[in-house]
Design an enzyme around this catalytic site. Structure first.
Site, PDB file in Angstrom:
ATOM      1  N   TYR A   1       0.847  -1.206   0.000  1.00 49.22           N
ATOM      2  CA  TYR A   1       0.000   0.000   0.000  1.00 49.22           C
ATOM      3  C   TYR A   1       0.885   1.260   0.000  1.00 49.22           C
ATOM      4  CZ  TYR A   1      -4.467   2.372   0.637  1.00 49.22           C
ATOM      5  OH  TYR A   1      -5.581   3.148   0.459  1.00 49.22           O
TER       6      TYR A   1
ATOM      7  N   LYS B   1      -3.131   8.459   2.625  1.00 49.34           N
ATOM      8  CA  LYS B   1      -4.365   8.310   3.422  1.00 49.34           C
ATOM      9  C   LYS B   1      -4.171   8.866   4.834  1.00 49.34           C
ATOM     10  CE  LYS B   1      -7.158   6.255   0.451  1.00 49.34           C
ATOM     11  NZ  LYS B   1      -8.172   7.067  -0.240  1.00 49.34           N
TER      12      LYS B   1
END
Ligand code: NAP
Length: 273
Positions: A173, A180
């Protein structure tokens, strides 16, 4: 069913509740790429609950895919807007202001990182890859919120979509996790700024769902299997479950909630091991 021009689905018009949770409310949805998009699952539910919706899409080649979706929820406004471009955001919001004097909500479901930055080691992220991911996936929330604010004359609610990779290291990720984390911090700063304008800002942290964006993450299939095996509910989250929490945050049911990140992940994020 397919349209004469190609493989675009022709969708049945949906029916709308007269006394739904969002009856009489208007809002704009960013991030519908196709009918698998989380933004589209949200849009359908918001429409069913009485909302009137505006949409934007990023590139001309998406118009053919978005227009029939927007028509199926009787949307009066569909515009092209690359959220990486301030002029395009300004143009879209001034066109929207010509159509509607006020809006009540924004759904921000937009993220992007280069494929090479969603595999291997985070340490190898380039400066340009970092800038791009943070710009599109985090800064755009602030960019659209600033333009939405003058239209939220009666207050409003803004919801973005985030992921657990902001809080803990999730393999592959990488830069999106950092983006995020910035997005979730932005939610808190925006919520603190805009509370006095009666505008709430929140995030839904969704468990993994197969979408276009998810396909870009290396090993995504393994993620789904792991969640199914380990999450307290022993399954992956459904798109509609994400949409229901977005609906809650946009509605008056969440009138006292701002600056929050709600996990809709079948409980995966509570596990220590
Ligand atoms: P998706 O259908 O691919 O949606 C991502 C959207 O972002 C697309 O509509 C994409 O448009 C748009 N976008 C990217 N760059 C843009 C730009 N510069 N300007 C305007 N729009 C841009 O995938 P999704 O999974 O539903 O993603 C929606 C949100 O949910 C994202 O924030 C994602 O991180 C978040 N989320 C997803 C999951 C998951 O497992 N799927 C889990 C948690 C959170 P184009 O297709 O034109 O690039």
């Amino acid at each position: 069913m397919t349209s004469p021009e190609g493989n675009t689905k022709v969708l049945e018009k949906r029916t709308q509740k007269k006394d739904g949770l969002l009856a009489g409310k208007r809002g704009i949805v960013f991030g519908v790429a196709n009918d698998h998009s989380l933004a589209w699952h949200c849009a359908k539910m918001l429409y069913d609950e009485g909302a009137e919706l505006a949409f934007t899409y990023q590139g001309e080649n998406l118009e053919r895919r978005i227009k029939p979706l927007a028509e199926s929820v009787n949307s009066p406004f569909v515009d092209m807007c690359d959220l990486g471009n301030d002029e395009q955001i300004d143009k879209s919001f001034s066109k929207l202001a010509e159509k509607w004097e006020t809006i009540d909500f924004v759904v921000h479901a937009v993220a992007f990182a280069n494929r090479e930055d969603l595999e291997g080691r985070f340490v190898d992220t380039s400066r340009d890859g970092f800038k791009l991911a943070l710009d599109v996936s985090a800064y755009t929330l602030t960019a659209v919120t600033r333009r939405a604010l003058p239209l939220m004359k009666n207050g409003g609610s803004i919801v973005t979509l985030t992921y657990y990779g902001a809080e803990k290291v999730v393999p592959n990720y990488n830069v999106m996790g950092v983006a995020k984390a910035a997005l979730e911090a932005s939610v808190q700063y925006l919520a603190a700024d805009l509370g006095q304008d009666k505008v709430r800002v929140n995030a839904v942290s969704a468990g993994p769902v197969k979408t276009l964006a998810a396909k870009g993450i290396s090993g995504f299939g393994e993620m789904l299997k792991l969640v199914e095996a380990k999450a307290p509910l022993r399954r992956n989250v459904q798109q509609d479950e994400v949409a229901k929490s977005v609906l809650y945050l946009l509605s008056d049911l969440a009138s006292g909630v701002t600056g929050e990140v709600i996990h809709v992940d079948c409980g995966y994020s509570i596990l220590g091991m």
